[in-house]
Design a protein around this motif. Sequence first.
Motif, PDB file in Angstrom:
ATOM      1  N   ARG A 164       0.836  -1.208   0.000  1.00  0.00           N
ATOM      2  CA  ARG A 164       0.000   0.000   0.000  1.00  0.00           C
ATOM      3  C   ARG A 164       0.868   1.255   0.000  1.00  0.00           C
ATOM      4  N   PHE A 165       1.906   1.258   0.817  1.00  0.00           N
ATOM      5  CA  PHE A 165       2.813   2.392   0.880  1.00  0.00           C
ATOM      6  C   PHE A 165       3.477   2.646  -0.471  1.00  0.00           C
ATOM      7  N   LYS A 166       3.962   1.581  -1.110  1.00  0.00           N
ATOM      8  CA  LYS A 166       4.649   1.731  -2.400  1.00  0.00           C
ATOM      9  C   LYS A 166       3.698   2.226  -3.492  1.00  0.00           C
ATOM     10  N   VAL A 167       2.460   1.727  -3.497  1.00  0.00           N
ATOM     11  CA  VAL A 167       1.491   2.193  -4.486  1.00  0.00           C
ATOM     12  C   VAL A 167       1.202   3.675  -4.272  1.00  0.00           C
ATOM     13  N   ARG A 168       1.029   4.064  -3.022  1.00  0.00           N
ATOM     14  CA  ARG A 168       0.776   5.491  -2.736  1.00  0.00           C
ATOM     15  C   ARG A 168       1.978   6.350  -3.132  1.00  0.00           C
ATOM     16  N   GLN A 169       3.170   5.836  -2.834  1.00  0.00           N
ATOM     17  CA  GLN A 169       4.390   6.566  -3.178  1.00  0.00           C
ATOM     18  C   GLN A 169       4.498   6.744  -4.693  1.00  0.00           C
ATOM     19  N   ASN A 170       4.237   5.698  -5.438  1.00  0.00           N
ATOM     20  CA  ASN A 170       4.317   5.761  -6.896  1.00  0.00           C
ATOM     21  C   ASN A 170       3.232   6.658  -7.493  1.00  0.00           C
ATOM     22  N   SER A 171       2.063   6.686  -6.894  1.00  0.00           N
ATOM     23  CA  SER A 171       1.005   7.539  -7.431  1.00  0.00           C
ATOM     24  C   SER A 171       1.277   9.014  -7.162  1.00  0.00           C
TER      25      SER A 171
END
Length: 174
Positions: A164-171
């Motif tokens: 979840r953190f990585k997806v948010r970071q990438n978005s």
Amino acid sequence: MINFWTWLFRGGARYPGIYRYWDFWLLLHAFIGGLLATTLPISLQQAATTLLLPVAGVFIGLSFAWGGNAQALLQTSEIEDVSNFSRGGYEEYVFAFQAAILCILITLVLWTLAGLGLFDKFWPTERELWPYRSIVGILFFFSSMTLRECWHVVLGAQNLLIMRFKVRQNSKKR
């Protein structure tokens, strides 16, 4: 829509869920069960009431706490998006946690039966015979699997947090 039992025994987009347990670790669980079956100096009822049922409470509390965290994470849009790229899909995440809880519950029922003296009543004076030792081995086999599954619930929830953190970071980068 696939249900848990279909996923467990037939599989969804991937292999059957029961194959998650069919790996090298199964040999370790069998070794632990066999070792404890041959060395346990007390009856199953004594082992269950003095040690293993209280420890099972810790396993259950730990797993359900982290399982609740995982369930909350599974409901986020980020994890839903990530599951689209998983071969097993969203069901793979959900049912993997459910399978862990099933393993814990099976072990708890077996040790509850042991705590009630069910196995000791069948072989009260013949604890050295193979049927009794086999039951001891099976109980400790499942206990070893349960310990592993409790750890997997924690790891699974942590992996969901990281995803979840990585997806948010990438978005945010876009």
